[in-house]
Design a protein around this motif. Structure first.
Motif, PDB file in Angstrom:
ATOM      1  N   GLY A 120     -40.953   8.957   9.965  1.00  9.55           N
ATOM      2  CA  GLY A 120     -40.030   7.990   9.740  1.00  9.55           C
ATOM      3  C   GLY A 120     -38.689   8.770   9.223  1.00  9.55           C
ATOM      4  N   ASP A 121     -37.434   7.988   9.041  1.00  5.66           N
ATOM      5  CA  ASP A 121     -36.250   8.512   8.632  1.00  5.66           C
ATOM      6  C   ASP A 121     -35.897   9.460   9.317  1.00  5.66           C
ATOM      7  OD1 ASP A 121     -36.404   6.383   6.575  1.00  5.66           O
ATOM      8  OD2 ASP A 121     -37.551   7.613   5.270  1.00  5.66           O
ATOM      9  N   PRO A 122     -35.369   9.691  10.695  1.00  3.16           N
ATOM     10  CA  PRO A 122     -35.179  10.757  11.558  1.00  3.16           C
ATOM     11  C   PRO A 122     -33.807  11.244  11.082  1.00  3.16           C
ATOM     12  CG  PRO A 122     -34.877   8.618  12.969  1.00  3.16           C
ATOM     13  CD  PRO A 122     -35.709   8.111  11.511  1.00  3.16           C
ATOM     14  N   ALA A 123     -33.428  12.575  11.066  1.00  2.00           N
ATOM     15  CA  ALA A 123     -31.920  13.019  10.996  1.00  2.00           C
ATOM     16  C   ALA A 123     -32.097  14.284  11.970  1.00  2.00           C
ATOM     17  CB  ALA A 123     -31.916  13.421   9.341  1.00  2.00           C
ATOM     18  N   ALA A 124     -31.200  14.301  12.827  1.00  5.65           N
ATOM     19  CA  ALA A 124     -31.040  15.385  13.941  1.00  5.65           C
ATOM     20  C   ALA A 124     -29.895  16.205  13.638  1.00  5.65           C
ATOM     21  CB  ALA A 124     -30.915  14.639  15.023  1.00  5.65           C
ATOM     22  N   ASN A 154     -27.647  -1.734  16.581  1.00  3.50           N
ATOM     23  CA  ASN A 154     -29.235  -1.730  17.012  1.00  3.50           C
ATOM     24  C   ASN A 154     -29.885  -3.000  16.160  1.00  3.50           C
ATOM     25  OD1 ASN A 154     -31.299  -0.911  18.365  1.00  3.50           O
ATOM     26  ND2 ASN A 154     -32.171   0.197  16.776  1.00  3.50           N
ATOM     27  N   GLU A 155     -30.570  -3.767  16.939  1.00  2.00           N
ATOM     28  CA  GLU A 155     -31.289  -4.735  16.460  1.00  2.00           C
ATOM     29  C   GLU A 155     -32.520  -4.365  15.614  1.00  2.00           C
ATOM     30  OE1 GLU A 155     -30.402  -7.765  16.801  1.00  2.00           O
ATOM     31  OE2 GLU A 155     -28.725  -7.534  18.199  1.00  2.00           O
ATOM     32  N   ILE A 156     -33.398  -5.335  15.129  1.00  5.53           N
ATOM     33  CA  ILE A 156     -34.673  -4.796  14.246  1.00  5.53           C
ATOM     34  C   ILE A 156     -35.532  -3.960  15.319  1.00  5.53           C
ATOM     35  CG2 ILE A 156     -36.545  -5.796  13.235  1.00  5.53           C
ATOM     36  CD1 ILE A 156     -34.756  -8.205  12.314  1.00  5.53           C
ATOM     37  N   ALA A 157     -36.135  -2.950  14.632  1.00  8.31           N
ATOM     38  CA  ALA A 157     -36.809  -2.015  15.705  1.00  8.31           C
ATOM     39  C   ALA A 157     -38.313  -2.906  15.321  1.00  8.31           C
ATOM     40  CB  ALA A 157     -36.995  -0.676  15.014  1.00  8.31           C
ATOM     41  N   GLY A 158     -39.002  -2.555  16.501  1.00  7.64           N
ATOM     42  CA  GLY A 158     -40.320  -3.361  16.880  1.00  7.64           C
ATOM     43  C   GLY A 158     -41.326  -2.937  15.793  1.00  7.64           C
ATOM     44  N   ASN A 159     -41.864  -3.943  14.985  1.00  6.58           N
ATOM     45  CA  ASN A 159     -43.016  -3.974  13.957  1.00  6.58           C
ATOM     46  C   ASN A 159     -42.608  -3.002  12.941  1.00  6.58           C
ATOM     47  OD1 ASN A 159     -45.543  -4.422  13.340  1.00  6.58           O
ATOM     48  ND2 ASN A 159     -46.414  -2.682  14.225  1.00  6.58           N
ATOM     49  N   SER A 160     -41.390  -2.796  12.593  1.00 10.49           N
ATOM     50  CA  SER A 160     -40.978  -2.115  11.408  1.00 10.49           C
ATOM     51  C   SER A 160     -39.731  -2.944  10.641  1.00 10.49           C
ATOM     52  CB  SER A 160     -40.633  -0.748  11.960  1.00 10.49           C
ATOM     53  OG  SER A 160     -39.739  -0.097  10.619  1.00 10.49           O
ATOM     54  N   ASN A 161     -40.020  -2.936   9.238  1.00  8.74           N
ATOM     55  CA  ASN A 161     -38.742  -3.605   8.823  1.00  8.74           C
ATOM     56  C   ASN A 161     -37.545  -2.642   8.322  1.00  8.74           C
ATOM     57  OD1 ASN A 161     -39.642  -2.125   6.405  1.00  8.74           O
ATOM     58  ND2 ASN A 161     -40.634  -3.771   5.551  1.00  8.74           N
ATOM     59  N   THR A 162     -37.800  -1.320   8.478  1.00  6.46           N
ATOM     60  CA  THR A 162     -36.631  -0.522   8.582  1.00  6.46           C
ATOM     61  C   THR A 162     -36.313   0.246  10.049  1.00  6.46           C
ATOM     62  OG1 THR A 162     -37.924   1.448   8.034  1.00  6.46           O
ATOM     63  CG2 THR A 162     -36.887   0.349   6.171  1.00  6.46           C
ATOM     64  N   ASN A 163     -35.284   0.827  10.188  1.00  2.00           N
ATOM     65  CA  ASN A 163     -34.832   1.250  11.478  1.00  2.00           C
ATOM     66  C   ASN A 163     -34.305   2.750  11.427  1.00  2.00           C
ATOM     67  OD1 ASN A 163     -33.110   0.974  13.820  1.00  2.00           O
ATOM     68  ND2 ASN A 163     -33.220  -1.051  13.646  1.00  2.00           N
ATOM     69  N   HIS A 164     -33.399   3.054  10.454  1.00  2.00           N
ATOM     70  CA  HIS A 164     -32.828   4.246  10.254  1.00  2.00           C
ATOM     71  C   HIS A 164     -32.520   5.153  11.293  1.00  2.00           C
ATOM     72  CE1 HIS A 164     -32.805   6.908   6.413  1.00  2.00           C
ATOM     73  NE2 HIS A 164     -32.032   7.418   7.326  1.00  2.00           N
ATOM     74  N   GLN A 165     -31.100   4.933  11.618  1.00  2.00           N
ATOM     75  CA  GLN A 165     -30.647   5.788  12.671  1.00  2.00           C
ATOM     76  C   GLN A 165     -30.297   7.237  12.226  1.00  2.00           C
ATOM     77  OE1 GLN A 165     -29.270   3.987  10.506  1.00  2.00           O
ATOM     78  NE2 GLN A 165     -27.118   4.750  10.087  1.00  2.00           N
ATOM     79  N   GLY A 186     -23.045  17.161  25.380  1.00  2.00           N
ATOM     80  CA  GLY A 186     -22.407  16.150  25.897  1.00  2.00           C
ATOM     81  C   GLY A 186     -22.737  14.844  26.116  1.00  2.00           C
ATOM     82  N   VAL A 187     -24.109  14.870  25.504  1.00  2.00           N
ATOM     83  CA  VAL A 187     -24.639  13.206  25.783  1.00  2.00           C
ATOM     84  C   VAL A 187     -24.780  12.708  24.373  1.00  2.00           C
ATOM     85  CG1 VAL A 187     -26.348  11.993  26.584  1.00  2.00           C
ATOM     86  CG2 VAL A 187     -25.668  13.923  28.016  1.00  2.00           C
ATOM     87  N   PRO A 188     -24.334  11.607  24.345  1.00  2.00           N
ATOM     88  CA  PRO A 188     -24.819  10.959  23.067  1.00  2.00           C
ATOM     89  C   PRO A 188     -26.179  10.274  22.635  1.00  2.00           C
ATOM     90  CG  PRO A 188     -22.617  10.000  23.981  1.00  2.00           C
ATOM     91  CD  PRO A 188     -23.402  10.485  24.972  1.00  2.00           C
ATOM     92  N   TYR A 189     -26.834  10.208  21.778  1.00  2.00           N
ATOM     93  CA  TYR A 189     -28.084  10.002  21.576  1.00  2.00           C
ATOM     94  C   TYR A 189     -27.992   8.930  20.346  1.00  2.00           C
ATOM     95  CZ  TYR A 189     -29.352  13.230  24.948  1.00  2.00           C
ATOM     96  OH  TYR A 189     -29.657  14.057  26.269  1.00  2.00           O
ATOM     97  N   PHE A 190     -29.075   7.793  20.160  1.00  2.00           N
ATOM     98  CA  PHE A 190     -29.142   7.182  19.088  1.00  2.00           C
ATOM     99  C   PHE A 190     -30.974   7.440  18.776  1.00  2.00           C
ATOM    100  CE2 PHE A 190     -30.719   3.300  17.103  1.00  2.00           C
ATOM    101  CZ  PHE A 190     -29.630   3.046  15.939  1.00  2.00           C
ATOM    102  N   ILE A 191     -31.047   7.941  17.372  1.00  2.54           N
ATOM    103  CA  ILE A 191     -32.489   8.249  17.249  1.00  2.54           C
ATOM    104  C   ILE A 191     -32.855   7.480  16.084  1.00  2.54           C
ATOM    105  CG2 ILE A 191     -33.882  10.095  16.308  1.00  2.54           C
ATOM    106  CD1 ILE A 191     -31.824  12.245  17.383  1.00  2.54           C
ATOM    107  N   TYR A 192     -33.979   6.889  15.777  1.00  3.29           N
ATOM    108  CA  TYR A 192     -34.505   5.816  15.051  1.00  3.29           C
ATOM    109  C   TYR A 192     -35.925   5.801  14.870  1.00  3.29           C
ATOM    110  CZ  TYR A 192     -35.395   3.302  19.460  1.00  3.29           C
ATOM    111  OH  TYR A 192     -35.961   2.765  20.556  1.00  3.29           O
ATOM    112  N   HIS A 193     -36.626   4.965  13.893  1.00  2.00           N
ATOM    113  CA  HIS A 193     -37.887   4.947  13.977  1.00  2.00           C
ATOM    114  C   HIS A 193     -38.363   3.386  14.259  1.00  2.00           C
ATOM    115  CE1 HIS A 193     -37.305   4.481   9.414  1.00  2.00           C
ATOM    116  NE2 HIS A 193     -37.680   3.188   9.816  1.00  2.00           N
ATOM    117  N   ASN A 194     -39.395   3.112  14.656  1.00  2.00           N
ATOM    118  CA  ASN A 194     -40.093   1.886  14.725  1.00  2.00           C
ATOM    119  C   ASN A 194     -41.453   1.915  14.531  1.00  2.00           C
ATOM    120  OD1 ASN A 194     -41.569   2.715  17.098  1.00  2.00           O
ATOM    121  ND2 ASN A 194     -40.096   1.749  18.492  1.00  2.00           N
ATOM    122  N   GLY A 195     -42.382   0.678  14.570  1.00  2.00           N
ATOM    123  CA  GLY A 195     -43.760   0.882  14.122  1.00  2.00           C
ATOM    124  C   GLY A 195     -44.485   0.734  15.166  1.00  2.00           C
ATOM    125  N   SER A 196     -44.137   1.258  16.390  1.00  2.00           N
ATOM    126  CA  SER A 196     -44.720   0.826  17.716  1.00  2.00           C
ATOM    127  C   SER A 196     -46.257   1.658  17.796  1.00  2.00           C
ATOM    128  CB  SER A 196     -43.986   1.192  18.786  1.00  2.00           C
ATOM    129  OG  SER A 196     -43.848   2.764  18.670  1.00  2.00           O
TER     130      SER A 196
END
Ligand code: CA
Length: 331
Positions: free
Chosen positions: A51-55, A266-277, A284-294
């Motif tokens: 959880g809580d990714p940071a790149a 970003n909307e609510i991430a599946g099955n997780s009450n947090t999301n943490h981007q 050269g490519v933008p990415y969105f990193i987050y967590h869910n409860g999948s």
């Protein structure tokens, strides 16, 4: 020639149509119709809860730091004692490295390896972490340092950088969490953090001392998890919005604001009450990193899994709403 093309087109259309025979199950037809050549790359780590990714982008790799949800069967809250680090050259294949940092590496901390972020300065890697303080009530922010992005890291300060008693805008004792760090183009470093209240302060060049007063930023429905990044000439302050959490963001031409709220990212991430981007550009490519409860349907909020999807900017600098996918990043 035109007739030949029509015949070939008709053959192609006919061969793509398929009637369900009586002895074929719907499942087998469904399976046949899905595209087996596209693997489900989300979540990106499947053998541990993260959880809580940071790149961090450093040289030709991305380093992904995350908390480790231990997720014992009888525990319905966060049980986290260490952080993990992974690296990738392509955002698809991720290599795990030995555990780089634990709560016990901070002698003054007692528990809770919560959200954190690593940044590089002058060849050293500084890791700002959330923990529970051993003697001062509440959460606190510590900083660890290493010569390598994969560690091992050690406590850089021997005490907390931020303690609960340093911020008194709210009475809760967990308002000093979720640090995010940024070094501006002029070399000035900033630390942002908070729950309920978004705090920020300058850091000295040594990266282990605050430089000046702790200030606050008013953001609509700020819950926690600020993430500061720059893309082209805009600064972005994204954060967890409401609870359960969506991710919203604000933009500014200066890291000191004023910040203009731009809406939900970003909307609510599946099955997780947090999301943490965590938001980066890599090659050269933008990415969105987050967590869910999948990965785990039972108690996903404390059994989280890190995912990656593409992020897209509009021409005016605003960000398009993220589409969370099972496919994730494909080669
Ligand atoms: Ca406080």
């Amino acid at each position: 020639m035109k007739n030949l093309f029509s015949i070939l087109l008709a053959i192609a259309l006919f061969s793509s149509c398929k009637t369900i025979k009586p002895n074929e199950s719907l499942a087998s037809v469904k399976s046949e119709n899905s595209n087996p050549t596209v693997p489900s790359n989300n979540p990106i780590i499947k053998d541990k809860y993260t959880g809580d990714p940071a790149a961090l982008v450093y040289k030709d790799k991305v380093y992904l730091y995350a908390g480790h949800d231990e997720a014992p069967n009888d525990f319905n809250f966060y049980k986290m004692n260490e952080w993990l680090v992974y690296s990738s050259s392509d955002m698809v294949n991720w290599q795990e490295h030995p555990v780089p940092l634990k709560v016990t590496d901070f002698a003054w901390a007692k528990s809770d390896a919560w959200a954190a972020q690593v940044i590089e300065r002058n060849g050293k890697f500084y890791w700002y972490v959330t923990v529970s303080h051993g003697t001062i009530n509440g959460k606190a922010i510590g900083v660890a340092v290493s010569d390598s992005p994969t560690g091992p890291f050690k406590d850089a300060l021997g005490k907390a950088l931020v303690t609960n008693d340093m911020t008194t805008h709210t009475k809760i004792d967990w308002d000093d969490i979720d640090p995010t760090v940024h070094i501006d183009d002029d070399g000035q470093a900033y630390l942002f953090w908070g729950n309920t209240v978004c705090h920020y302060a300058k850091l000295k060049e040594n990266m282990i001392e605050l430089d000046g007063p702790i200030q606050t930023i008013n953001l609509p429905n700020f819950t926690e998890a600020p993430w500061i990044h720059k893309h082209k000439d805009w600064y972005y302050l994204s954060y967890a919005y409401e609870f359960p959490e969506k991710i919203a963001y604000a933009m500014s031409k200066s890291i000191n604001g004023p910040w203009e709220y731009k809406g939900i990212l970003n909307e609510i991430a599946g099955n997780s009450n947090t999301n943490h981007q965590s938001i980066i550009d890599f090659k050269g490519v933008p990415y969105f990193i987050y967590h869910n409860g999948s990965t785990q349907p039972n108690g996903g909020s404390f059994r989280r899994s890190v995912c990656v999807d593409r992020l897209y900017y509009n021409s005016d600098g605003t960000m398009k709403r993220v589409i969370m996918t099972s496919e994730g990043i494909q080669k």
